[in-house]
Enzyme design. Structure first.
Site, PDB file in Angstrom:
ATOM      1  N   ASP A   1      -7.472  -5.250 -26.562  1.00  0.00           N
ATOM      2  CA  ASP A   1      -8.570  -5.250 -25.592  1.00  0.00           C
ATOM      3  C   ASP A   1      -9.920  -4.958 -26.245  1.00  0.00           C
ATOM      4  OD1 ASP A   1      -6.411  -5.499 -23.999  1.00  0.00           O
ATOM      5  OD2 ASP A   1      -6.467  -3.446 -23.229  1.00  0.00           O
ATOM      6  N   SER A   2      -9.980  -3.865 -27.022  1.00  0.00           N
ATOM      7  CA  SER A   2     -11.286  -3.522 -27.581  1.00  0.00           C
ATOM      8  C   SER A   2     -11.694  -4.528 -28.649  1.00  0.00           C
ATOM      9  CB  SER A   2     -11.310  -2.091 -28.116  1.00  0.00           C
ATOM     10  OG  SER A   2     -10.546  -1.981 -29.280  1.00  0.00           O
ATOM     11  N   THR A   3     -10.738  -5.129 -29.322  1.00  0.00           N
ATOM     12  CA  THR A   3     -11.111  -6.111 -30.341  1.00  0.00           C
ATOM     13  C   THR A   3     -11.624  -7.391 -29.694  1.00  0.00           C
ATOM     14  OG1 THR A   3      -9.375  -5.203 -31.696  1.00  0.00           O
ATOM     15  CG2 THR A   3     -10.371  -7.229 -32.476  1.00  0.00           C
TER      16      THR A   3
ATOM     17  N   GLU B   1       4.263 -11.082  -6.208  1.00  0.00           N
ATOM     18  CA  GLU B   1       3.153 -11.212  -7.158  1.00  0.00           C
ATOM     19  C   GLU B   1       3.462 -10.656  -8.541  1.00  0.00           C
ATOM     20  OE1 GLU B   1       3.457  -9.198  -4.675  1.00  0.00           O
ATOM     21  OE2 GLU B   1       2.455  -7.276  -4.932  1.00  0.00           O
TER      22      GLU B   1
ATOM     23  N   HIS C   1       7.936  -7.679  -3.918  1.00  0.00           N
ATOM     24  CA  HIS C   1       6.610  -8.069  -4.415  1.00  0.00           C
ATOM     25  C   HIS C   1       6.665  -9.415  -5.157  1.00  0.00           C
ATOM     26  CE1 HIS C   1       4.413  -4.389  -3.408  1.00  0.00           C
ATOM     27  NE2 HIS C   1       5.626  -3.864  -3.455  1.00  0.00           N
TER      28      HIS C   1
ATOM     29  N   GLY D   1       0.842  -1.198   0.000  1.00  0.00           N
ATOM     30  CA  GLY D   1       0.000   0.000   0.000  1.00  0.00           C
ATOM     31  C   GLY D   1       0.873   1.242   0.000  1.00  0.00           C
TER      32      GLY D   1
ATOM     33  N   SER E   1     -10.763   0.075 -31.331  1.00  0.00           N
ATOM     34  CA  SER E   1      -9.600   0.899 -31.660  1.00  0.00           C
ATOM     35  C   SER E   1      -8.573   0.139 -32.469  1.00  0.00           C
ATOM     36  CB  SER E   1      -8.945   1.369 -30.363  1.00  0.00           C
ATOM     37  OG  SER E   1      -8.387   0.234 -29.704  1.00  0.00           O
ATOM     38  N   GLY E   2      -8.751  -1.187 -32.565  1.00  0.00           N
ATOM     39  CA  GLY E   2      -7.738  -1.990 -33.239  1.00  0.00           C
ATOM     40  C   GLY E   2      -6.798  -2.616 -32.231  1.00  0.00           C
TER      41      GLY E   2
ATOM     42  N   CYS F   1       5.332  -6.110   1.596  1.00  0.00           N
ATOM     43  CA  CYS F   1       5.676  -4.686   1.589  1.00  0.00           C
ATOM     44  C   CYS F   1       5.005  -3.953   2.764  1.00  0.00           C
ATOM     45  CB  CYS F   1       5.305  -4.092   0.230  1.00  0.00           C
ATOM     46  SG  CYS F   1       6.041  -2.479  -0.053  1.00  0.00           S
ATOM     47  N   TYR F   2       4.002  -3.125   2.535  1.00  0.00           N
ATOM     48  CA  TYR F   2       3.297  -2.438   3.630  1.00  0.00           C
ATOM     49  C   TYR F   2       2.749  -3.469   4.622  1.00  0.00           C
ATOM     50  CZ  TYR F   2      -0.112   0.731   5.865  1.00  0.00           C
ATOM     51  OH  TYR F   2      -0.830   1.479   6.756  1.00  0.00           O
TER      52      TYR F   2
ATOM     53  N   LYS G   1      -4.039  -8.494 -19.041  1.00  0.00           N
ATOM     54  CA  LYS G   1      -3.696  -8.564 -20.465  1.00  0.00           C
ATOM     55  C   LYS G   1      -3.498  -9.993 -20.967  1.00  0.00           C
ATOM     56  CE  LYS G   1      -2.822  -5.723 -23.749  1.00  0.00           C
ATOM     57  NZ  LYS G   1      -3.723  -4.561 -23.783  1.00  0.00           N
TER      58      LYS G   1
END
Ligand code: XMP
Length: 508
Positions: free
Chosen positions: A221-223, A167, A165, A51, A217-218, A78-79, A364
């Site tokens: 993600d949007s495709t 992760e 980290h 955090g 958008s090409g 971490c935190y 992603k």
């Protein structure tokens, strides 16, 4: 089940994802609800996230220290490590900030948490404060040059803590540390796979008989989001491509080709001139983002009105928001706001549309795997992400037609050289930056005071961290020579060798 207590970490959801990859159930709790809920569900393990706060800060999120006495294994990250140390009698101070890679040296302390870990490996740090004295019962499992207590444990109480980290994908053996912790917890394995059919069913249930309009958008993600919706509801999906002239060459044709395969006709809105006109004289990156965002919304409204006039009941707007967008645009209550980018929830209420974001909880690489399951072409699924505001955030300062052209040529050169040397599919993202700095060159006996182009090429697994790509010198040489020779009025090329954190991938 593992309980993750989120103290405002940008990577809290990444932690949950790593746990899910181990086929174990996981749930996130806020610090306020944690103790009560944890007592109720009795998880097999607890992870305290990182955090942005400091444990001694007024109002910093904290947790009742009785959580450490429940007999449930706890891993503090971490935190989370700093909170655990402070709560159990250790000491935390503000130290020198540390971001990026560090080499961890393992000690001779043997514990299940260090199973199958090599003597030394690279871990990623992102912290200001540090633990300078351990609570009693704790032993050092690993240290780095600057941190004597980088990885610690109290075997008797099953308490573990790491300052780095585990992760993030750039921490080597991070997966192993988390899977060791899960083994210590004895959590039951569940099956976890992305079920594309149930994603489509979910879309159909949400949307009903209504039409969905979507910006494509090409980008991956949007495709992927668009194809998912096209497959789920067929012709009730209305994909719109706004050509603002700030995208890579060939993007429009590419989008049209892909959607044709799924029998969806893309509506193309030509806004090249309009976008450049609105960006004239604008220097501030956030302003540029806002202008492009607003233009996109205005054009959308215009297109939508046309559909409504045709009697189509458009109720939803599809956005290809993915999880890293959500967190980086202020993901959880305590997270600090990194950039006002990604257009998350950026649509004003006046559009009266509900947002449809089928990829909101996926990273992603998960989005890519959905793309593969939808049979999208491989070269497309592996495609580099490209920011919504496009070249406008890669041209520092004013976007002029000349600089846009310089950026476009340099971008093509980098892509083609990486492709030729078979590096393109190994990097996450590559691009030039029109830096706004000027320097001297001598071209054909004439002195040129031209712009410096910076080249950024990074590797990344989860977008939250990135390393600069160790591209062979010969390839960098080729890229540099071609840019200074083929792009008009460029004086010099520099290579960006900064990791994320601290630097973001984009410059603006
Ligand atoms: P950063 O620069 O935040 O980039 O490390 C992480 C990923 O996000 C993309 N990015 C953006 N995408 N609008 C977008 O749609 C933006 O304003 C924006 N800024 C960064 C970046 O290209 C990378 O993939």
């Amino acid at each position: 089940m593992i309980a993750v207590v989120d103290f405002g970490s940008q990577t809290a959801h990444l932690i949950t994802r790593r746990i899910k990859e181990n086929k174990v159930d996981v749930k996130i709790f806020t610090p306020q609800q944690a103790l009560l809920e944890i007592k109720k569900i009795n998880p097999s393990g607890i992870i305290l996230s990182g955090g942005p706060s400091s444990v001694y800060e007024k109002g910093a999120p904290s947790i009742d220290s009785s959580i450490f006495a429940l007999g449930i294994p706890v891993l503090g990250i971490c935190y989370g490590m700093q909170l655990m140390s402070k709560a159990l009698g250790g000491k935390v101070v503000a130290g020198e900030k540390e971001y990026g890679p560090a080499e961890l040296q393992m000690s001779n302390v043997k514990s299940q948490i260090s199973n199958k870990l090599p003597k030394q490996f690279i871990v990623w740090m992102s912290h200001g404060d540090r633990v300078i004295s351990l609570p009693s019962g704790f032993k050092v499992v690993g240290r780095t040059e600057s941190l004597p207590f980088a990885f610690v444990c109290d075997k008797k109480r099953n308490l573990f803590a790491v300052q780095f980290h585990p992760e993030v994908s750039h921490t080597q053996k991070g997966d192993q540390i988390l899977s060791n912790f899960i083994k210590i917890c004895g959590s039951k394995r569940q099956s976890h796979d992305i079920d594309v059919d149930s994603l489509k069913t979910g879309i159909r249930e949400t949307v009903g008989e209504n039409f969905v309009i979507g910006a494509v958008s090409g980008g991956v993600d949007s495709t992927v989001a668009g194809v998912l919706v096209a497959e789920a509801i067929g012709r009730k999906f209305l994909p719109v491509f706004v050509d603002n002239g700030l995208m890579r060459e060939g993007t429009r044709e590419h989008v049209e080709r892909i959607f044709k395969q799924y029998k969806a006709k893309v509506i193309v809105v030509d806004a090249k001139e309009e976008a450049l006109g609105k960006l004239k004289g604008v220097l501030d990156p956030e302003k540029k983002r806002k202008i492009i965002g607003k233009l996109y919304i205005d054009l959308f409204e215009r297109e939508m009105k046309k559909f409504v006039d045709l009697g189509k009941d458009v109720k939803f707007l599809l956005q290809g928001t993915i999880y890293s967008d959500v967190i980086e645009s202020k993901g959880s209550k305590h997270a600090s706001n990194i950039k006002s980018h990604h257009n998350v929830g950026g649509l004003p209420k006046k559009m009266k549309l509900k947002l449809l974001e089928p990829l909101r909880y996926f990273y992603k690489d998960e989005v890519r795997s959905i793309g593969r399951k939808l049979n999208l072409p491989k070269e497309f699924v592996e495609r580099q992400p490209f920011p919504g505001p496009g070249y406008a955030v890669r041209i520092r300062g004013e976007v002029t037609p000349k600089r846009l052209e310089q950026e476009r040529i340099a971008d093509k050169i980098i892509l083609s050289e990486l492709d030729k040397s078979k590096i393109l599919d190994k990097v996450f993202i590559s691009f030039p930056i029109m830096s706004g700095a000027f320097s001297t060159a001598v071209k054909g006996d004439a002195r040129l005071y031209g712009e410096v182009v910076a080249v950024r090429i990074v590797t990344s697994g989860d977008v939250m961290t990135a390393d600069w790509a160790k591209v062979p010198y010969e390839v960098l040489q080729k890229i540099s020579s071609r840019i200074v020779n083929e792009v008009p009025d460029v004086s010099r090329v520099v290579y960006d060798i900064t990791t994320k954190p601290p630097a973001t991938m984009e410059w603006e």
